[in-house]
Design a protein around this motif. Structure first.
Motif, PDB file in Angstrom:
ATOM      1  N   ALA A 226      40.606  39.928  45.986  1.00  0.00           N
ATOM      2  CA  ALA A 226      39.522  40.401  46.849  1.00  0.00           C
ATOM      3  C   ALA A 226      40.148  41.328  47.880  1.00  0.00           C
ATOM      4  O   ALA A 226      40.936  40.890  48.720  1.00  0.00           O
ATOM      5  N   SER A 227      39.812  42.606  47.802  1.00  0.00           N
ATOM      6  CA  SER A 227      40.408  43.592  48.698  1.00  0.00           C
ATOM      7  C   SER A 227      39.430  43.983  49.799  1.00  0.00           C
ATOM      8  O   SER A 227      38.252  44.219  49.548  1.00  0.00           O
ATOM      9  N   ASN A 228      39.956  44.099  51.024  1.00  0.00           N
ATOM     10  CA  ASN A 228      39.119  44.487  52.162  1.00  0.00           C
ATOM     11  C   ASN A 228      38.635  45.927  52.086  1.00  0.00           C
ATOM     12  O   ASN A 228      37.717  46.305  52.820  1.00  0.00           O
ATOM     13  N   ASN A 229      39.271  46.759  51.247  1.00  0.00           N
ATOM     14  CA  ASN A 229      38.728  48.109  51.052  1.00  0.00           C
ATOM     15  C   ASN A 229      39.067  48.620  49.659  1.00  0.00           C
ATOM     16  O   ASN A 229      39.847  48.010  48.910  1.00  0.00           O
ATOM     17  N   ASP A 230      38.483  49.745  49.282  1.00  0.00           N
ATOM     18  CA  ASP A 230      38.670  50.289  47.939  1.00  0.00           C
ATOM     19  C   ASP A 230      40.042  50.914  47.745  1.00  0.00           C
ATOM     20  O   ASP A 230      40.577  50.908  46.631  1.00  0.00           O
ATOM     21  N   ALA A 236      45.837  48.023  43.732  1.00  0.00           N
ATOM     22  CA  ALA A 236      45.996  46.796  42.944  1.00  0.00           C
ATOM     23  C   ALA A 236      45.812  47.081  41.462  1.00  0.00           C
ATOM     24  O   ALA A 236      46.552  46.550  40.613  1.00  0.00           O
ATOM     25  N   LEU A 237      44.832  47.933  41.136  1.00  0.00           N
ATOM     26  CA  LEU A 237      44.604  48.289  39.731  1.00  0.00           C
ATOM     27  C   LEU A 237      45.816  48.994  39.129  1.00  0.00           C
ATOM     28  O   LEU A 237      46.181  48.753  37.974  1.00  0.00           O
ATOM     29  N   VAL A 238      46.460  49.852  39.911  1.00  0.00           N
ATOM     30  CA  VAL A 238      47.663  50.553  39.440  1.00  0.00           C
ATOM     31  C   VAL A 238      48.766  49.547  39.129  1.00  0.00           C
ATOM     32  O   VAL A 238      49.429  49.618  38.083  1.00  0.00           O
ATOM     33  N   ALA A 239      48.962  48.589  40.047  1.00  0.00           N
ATOM     34  CA  ALA A 239      50.012  47.581  39.847  1.00  0.00           C
ATOM     35  C   ALA A 239      49.722  46.722  38.617  1.00  0.00           C
ATOM     36  O   ALA A 239      50.628  46.421  37.830  1.00  0.00           O
ATOM     37  N   ILE A 240      48.481  46.327  38.448  1.00  0.00           N
ATOM     38  CA  ILE A 240      48.110  45.495  37.301  1.00  0.00           C
ATOM     39  C   ILE A 240      48.325  46.246  35.997  1.00  0.00           C
ATOM     40  O   ILE A 240      48.892  45.711  35.035  1.00  0.00           O
ATOM     41  N   ALA A 241      47.906  47.505  35.968  1.00  0.00           N
ATOM     42  CA  ALA A 241      48.069  48.308  34.747  1.00  0.00           C
ATOM     43  C   ALA A 241      49.530  48.508  34.392  1.00  0.00           C
ATOM     44  O   ALA A 241      49.906  48.530  33.210  1.00  0.00           O
ATOM     45  N   SER A 242      50.386  48.659  35.418  1.00  0.00           N
ATOM     46  CA  SER A 242      51.804  48.925  35.162  1.00  0.00           C
ATOM     47  C   SER A 242      52.518  47.735  34.538  1.00  0.00           C
ATOM     48  O   SER A 242      53.553  47.898  33.887  1.00  0.00           O
ATOM     49  N   VAL A 263      34.432  50.876  38.639  1.00  0.00           N
ATOM     50  CA  VAL A 263      33.454  49.841  38.260  1.00  0.00           C
ATOM     51  C   VAL A 263      32.722  50.276  36.997  1.00  0.00           C
ATOM     52  O   VAL A 263      32.536  49.485  36.063  1.00  0.00           O
ATOM     53  N   LYS A 264      32.321  51.528  36.956  1.00  0.00           N
ATOM     54  CA  LYS A 264      31.636  52.069  35.777  1.00  0.00           C
ATOM     55  C   LYS A 264      32.492  51.951  34.524  1.00  0.00           C
ATOM     56  O   LYS A 264      32.004  51.609  33.433  1.00  0.00           O
ATOM     57  N   ASP A 265      33.791  52.203  34.671  1.00  0.00           N
ATOM     58  CA  ASP A 265      34.719  52.186  33.537  1.00  0.00           C
ATOM     59  C   ASP A 265      35.186  50.787  33.159  1.00  0.00           C
ATOM     60  O   ASP A 265      35.969  50.627  32.217  1.00  0.00           O
ATOM     61  N   GLY A 266      34.749  49.774  33.920  1.00  0.00           N
ATOM     62  CA  GLY A 266      35.133  48.402  33.612  1.00  0.00           C
ATOM     63  C   GLY A 266      36.502  48.014  34.122  1.00  0.00           C
ATOM     64  O   GLY A 266      37.029  46.956  33.759  1.00  0.00           O
ATOM     65  N   LYS A 267      37.093  48.844  34.989  1.00  0.00           N
ATOM     66  CA  LYS A 267      38.425  48.532  35.510  1.00  0.00           C
ATOM     67  C   LYS A 267      38.349  47.676  36.773  1.00  0.00           C
ATOM     68  O   LYS A 267      39.221  46.838  37.007  1.00  0.00           O
ATOM     69  N   MET A 268      37.337  47.903  37.581  1.00  0.00           N
ATOM     70  CA  MET A 268      37.142  47.134  38.805  1.00  0.00           C
ATOM     71  C   MET A 268      35.889  46.284  38.655  1.00  0.00           C
ATOM     72  O   MET A 268      34.883  46.751  38.112  1.00  0.00           O
ATOM     73  N   VAL A 302      23.911  48.975  59.814  1.00  0.00           N
ATOM     74  CA  VAL A 302      23.709  49.701  58.565  1.00  0.00           C
ATOM     75  C   VAL A 302      24.077  48.735  57.432  1.00  0.00           C
ATOM     76  O   VAL A 302      25.224  48.294  57.350  1.00  0.00           O
ATOM     77  N   PRO A 303      23.146  48.376  56.551  1.00  0.00           N
ATOM     78  CA  PRO A 303      23.395  47.320  55.556  1.00  0.00           C
ATOM     79  C   PRO A 303      24.485  47.676  54.533  1.00  0.00           C
ATOM     80  O   PRO A 303      24.662  48.841  54.170  1.00  0.00           O
ATOM     81  N   TYR A 304      25.212  46.654  54.082  1.00  0.00           N
ATOM     82  CA  TYR A 304      26.111  46.767  52.932  1.00  0.00           C
ATOM     83  C   TYR A 304      25.307  46.622  51.642  1.00  0.00           C
ATOM     84  O   TYR A 304      24.234  46.009  51.644  1.00  0.00           O
ATOM     85  N   GLU A 305      25.855  47.158  50.537  1.00  0.00           N
ATOM     86  CA  GLU A 305      25.191  47.053  49.239  1.00  0.00           C
ATOM     87  C   GLU A 305      26.227  46.742  48.158  1.00  0.00           C
ATOM     88  O   GLU A 305      27.209  47.479  47.996  1.00  0.00           O
ATOM     89  N   LEU A 306      26.001  45.654  47.419  1.00  0.00           N
ATOM     90  CA  LEU A 306      26.917  45.254  46.353  1.00  0.00           C
ATOM     91  C   LEU A 306      26.773  46.181  45.151  1.00  0.00           C
ATOM     92  O   LEU A 306      25.664  46.432  44.673  1.00  0.00           O
ATOM     93  N   ILE A 307      27.912  46.667  44.647  1.00  0.00           N
ATOM     94  CA  ILE A 307      27.943  47.539  43.462  1.00  0.00           C
ATOM     95  C   ILE A 307      28.615  46.790  42.321  1.00  0.00           C
ATOM     96  O   ILE A 307      29.771  46.367  42.438  1.00  0.00           O
ATOM     97  N   THR A 308      27.901  46.612  41.224  1.00  0.00           N
ATOM     98  CA  THR A 308      28.419  45.916  40.047  1.00  0.00           C
ATOM     99  C   THR A 308      28.135  46.764  38.806  1.00  0.00           C
ATOM    100  O   THR A 308      27.422  47.774  38.898  1.00  0.00           O
ATOM    101  N   PRO A 309      28.655  46.383  37.647  1.00  0.00           N
ATOM    102  CA  PRO A 309      28.343  47.148  36.425  1.00  0.00           C
ATOM    103  C   PRO A 309      26.845  47.282  36.151  1.00  0.00           C
ATOM    104  O   PRO A 309      26.412  48.240  35.511  1.00  0.00           O
ATOM    105  N   LYS A 310      26.041  46.344  36.663  1.00  0.00           N
ATOM    106  CA  LYS A 310      24.600  46.389  36.392  1.00  0.00           C
ATOM    107  C   LYS A 310      23.885  47.514  37.153  1.00  0.00           C
ATOM    108  O   LYS A 310      22.897  48.054  36.676  1.00  0.00           O
TER     109      LYS A 310
END
Length: 316
Positions: A226-230, A236-242, A263-268, A302-310
């Motif tokens: 769980a990361s506090n920012n993108d 983290a994704l770079v480290a995992i892929a490596s 998120v769209k590509d299924g990586k996050m 200003v509200p937050y909005e959850l972004i998921t594959p859906k």
């Protein structure tokens, strides 16, 4: 006598010319602009650049205003000096993304002594309290971001497993409250999820890479981050892929374009949109209306909005 008269006429013409030139120059300058200072915390943060752009866009059609920008370079003293310099220049309002929310008092005091409004944006110095008179805050409730992120990660983890938290700068409200929100959901809903690591990546992508590389070695059963920012999440994704590891969920916060695409590509797994346009426009609105003497609520959320594959296509 004629000679004296000629000299007098020449002097009169020169003086008249200078007077007319002065009048013309003054007329050409036009009315004095209303100056608003924007004291950035730093200039190399991707998400904050979107906020800065949104703030500036609100004045694109308002030529009577001018924005005086300064860069705190992530240094509390430098930012305070920037604010003091802006006040000395005669600005009519100040907008601040604070380097350190716990160090806002000197800037507030300086603005109050100068009798000008000061607006804090994005990072909240007033958690659990109300801003004093002439002081405003526009931003998003960071606890909500952490809760939304962990609600989704917890579901995707099946309610159990090991998770690590990539934290932003520890002296900033956003890092503290997003982490608090993550932990609240774990305590309330997912007692079988264990936090095995917590470490700051200082909001930076390269530090997200370094911290995650260490975690992948230390925690072979790690199931999610769980990361506090993108930015850190992308690291983290770079480290995992490596390492070739698979099955590790990564959640971010901010809704940056590259994270949304991940998120769209299924990586996050997910991101939580922090609305930079909403915050930038909100801070501009506070400044303009405060300068007009309008009575304002001191806080704008200003509200937050959850972004998921859906729903990711809505954010591309």
């Amino acid at each position: 006598m004629k000679k004296s008269l000629c000299v007098f006429m020449v002097v009169l013409m020169v003086v008249s010319g200078l007077f007319l030139a002065g009048c013309q120059k003054k007329e050409a300058a036009g009315p004095q602009k209303i100056s608003i200072a924007f004291a950035r915390s730093e200039s190399n943060d991707t998400w904050l650049s979107y906020l800065h752009d949104a703030f500036a866009a609100e004045f694109a059609s308002k030529p009577e205003y001018e924005i005086i920008w300064s860069d705190g370079q992530n240094d509390v003293t430098r930012q305070q000096d920037n604010v003091n310099a802006a006040i000395a220049q005669g600005v009519k309002a100040i907008v601040v993304v604070p380097v350190d929310t716990s160090a806002a008092a000197p800037m507030i005091r300086a603005a109050q002594e100068a009798k000008i409004p000061i607006i804090f944006v994005n990072r909240n110095p007033f958690v659990g309290s109300t801003p004093p008179a002439g002081v405003y805050y526009c931003g998003s409730d960071s606890v909500v971001a952490g809760r939304q992120q962990m609600e989704y990660l917890g579901e995707q983890m099946g309610g159990s497993g090991e998770i690590a938290i990539l934290m932003g700068q520890l002296n900033q409200e956003a890092a503290q409250d997003r982490t608090r929100g993550v932990k609240q959901i774990i305590t309330e809903k997912y007692p079988n999820i264990k936090v095995v690591g917590e470490q700051t990546g200082n909001w930076m992508r390269n530090e997200g890479v370094n911290v995650t590389e260490n975690w992948l070695t230390a925690y072979p059963n790690l199931k999610a981050i769980a990361s506090n920012n993108d930015e850190m999440a992308m690291g983290a994704l770079v480290a995992i892929a490596s390492t070739g590891r698979t099955g590790i969920l990564v959640g971010g916060t901010d809704g940056n374009p590259d994270a949304v695409q991940a998120v769209k590509d299924g990586k996050m797994a997910c991101s939580v949109l922090q609305n930079a346009k909403g915050q930038g426009a909100g801070a501009a609105d506070f400044a303009i209306r405060a300068l007009k003497g309008e009575k304002l609520d001191p806080v704008k959320w200003v509200p937050y909005e959850l972004i998921t594959p859906k729903n990711v296509n809505d954010y591309l």
